[in-house]
Design a protein around this motif. Sequence first.
Motif, PDB file in Angstrom:
ATOM      1  N   TYR A 135       1.066   5.474   0.352  1.00  0.00           N
ATOM      2  CA  TYR A 135       0.335   6.498   1.095  1.00  0.00           C
ATOM      3  C   TYR A 135       0.789   7.901   0.715  1.00  0.00           C
ATOM      4  N   HIS A 194       0.976   6.504  -9.204  1.00  0.00           N
ATOM      5  CA  HIS A 194       0.729   5.334 -10.053  1.00  0.00           C
ATOM      6  C   HIS A 194       1.739   4.214  -9.843  1.00  0.00           C
ATOM      7  N   SER A 229      -8.901  13.074 -10.118  1.00  0.00           N
ATOM      8  CA  SER A 229      -9.702  12.912 -11.336  1.00  0.00           C
ATOM      9  C   SER A 229     -11.016  13.671 -11.242  1.00  0.00           C
ATOM     10  N   ASN A 232      -6.128   9.391  -6.196  1.00  0.00           N
ATOM     11  CA  ASN A 232      -6.403   9.335  -7.638  1.00  0.00           C
ATOM     12  C   ASN A 232      -7.846   9.739  -7.941  1.00  0.00           C
ATOM     13  N   ASP A 233      -8.790   9.264  -7.122  1.00  0.00           N
ATOM     14  CA  ASP A 233     -10.203   9.601  -7.328  1.00  0.00           C
ATOM     15  C   ASP A 233     -10.437  11.102  -7.164  1.00  0.00           C
ATOM     16  N   GLU A 265       0.826  -1.201   0.000  1.00  0.00           N
ATOM     17  CA  GLU A 265       0.000   0.000   0.000  1.00  0.00           C
ATOM     18  C   GLU A 265       0.864   1.255   0.000  1.00  0.00           C
ATOM     19  N   LYS A 304      -4.806   6.864   1.172  1.00  0.00           N
ATOM     20  CA  LYS A 304      -4.332   5.842   0.252  1.00  0.00           C
ATOM     21  C   LYS A 304      -4.355   6.403  -1.164  1.00  0.00           C
ATOM     22  N   MET A 305      -3.501   5.852  -2.006  1.00  0.00           N
ATOM     23  CA  MET A 305      -3.348   6.407  -3.348  1.00  0.00           C
ATOM     24  C   MET A 305      -4.601   6.261  -4.208  1.00  0.00           C
ATOM     25  N   ASP A 306      -5.396   5.224  -3.988  1.00  0.00           N
ATOM     26  CA  ASP A 306      -6.646   5.098  -4.741  1.00  0.00           C
ATOM     27  C   ASP A 306      -7.563   6.282  -4.449  1.00  0.00           C
ATOM     28  N   THR A 307      -7.590   6.702  -3.189  1.00  0.00           N
ATOM     29  CA  THR A 307      -8.405   7.858  -2.805  1.00  0.00           C
ATOM     30  C   THR A 307      -7.874   9.131  -3.450  1.00  0.00           C
TER      31      THR A 307
END
Length: 217
Positions: free
Chosen positions: A53, A88, A117, A113-114, A51, A108-111
């Motif tokens: 961060y 990424h 975007s 990125n969202d 993960e 977290k990186m997914d958050t």
Amino acid sequence: MAARVMATVNSQSSILRPSDYAHLLVNHLKHDAEVKHILPRRRLSLRVGDERYCYLILKGRAAFHRQSDDLLMATITAPSVIGIANLHQMLMDGYIKTLVPCDISILKMDTVNDIVSTNQLWEPLAKHMMIIAGKLFESSKQLSAPSSYDIVRAQLNELSNEEHAIRNNITAEKYIRDKTHLSRSGVMRILADLKEGGYIEIHRGKLIKIVKLPEKY
């Protein structure tokens, strides 16, 4: 020491000056993010297992260290965003060490990125990363200077531009050695010569003032 001298660098060091886009990114990323109060001298890694961060420094000061050898890369003052270069993939492995009590949000990186975007932040993010790349290049150039004295001189100039709270809580020798691979004896010798020559003022190891720094040693 040579008579020719170099003027002390501007108070707005290019390495220390915050990114013009950090505040914008922090403002968008901090919404709905939990804020944690982190005590001094705590270590926060950019990666835990698989993960990645991102850290938002909302209040306080921290230091960013390279993971491989613990080299101090930069001191960071709020507001700032750390780790977003790994959005990424893991390009910059390191950790944060808090210098004072800090308010920090961890995402977290997914958050991340969202949020980037959704809010169309790709352009300010790209410009932010250009600034960070420039800082890393300048830092690398300083560390690859032709002599130990050139490296010490660059770090003394950088230390003189740090906030008073940082300068008052670290010796010049430790600041320089945390950011370089120079030996303690070599750094101490150069500092002693500069102090004896009246080029710098040091009290109990802490840098008080740069009078002038010779270009040559």
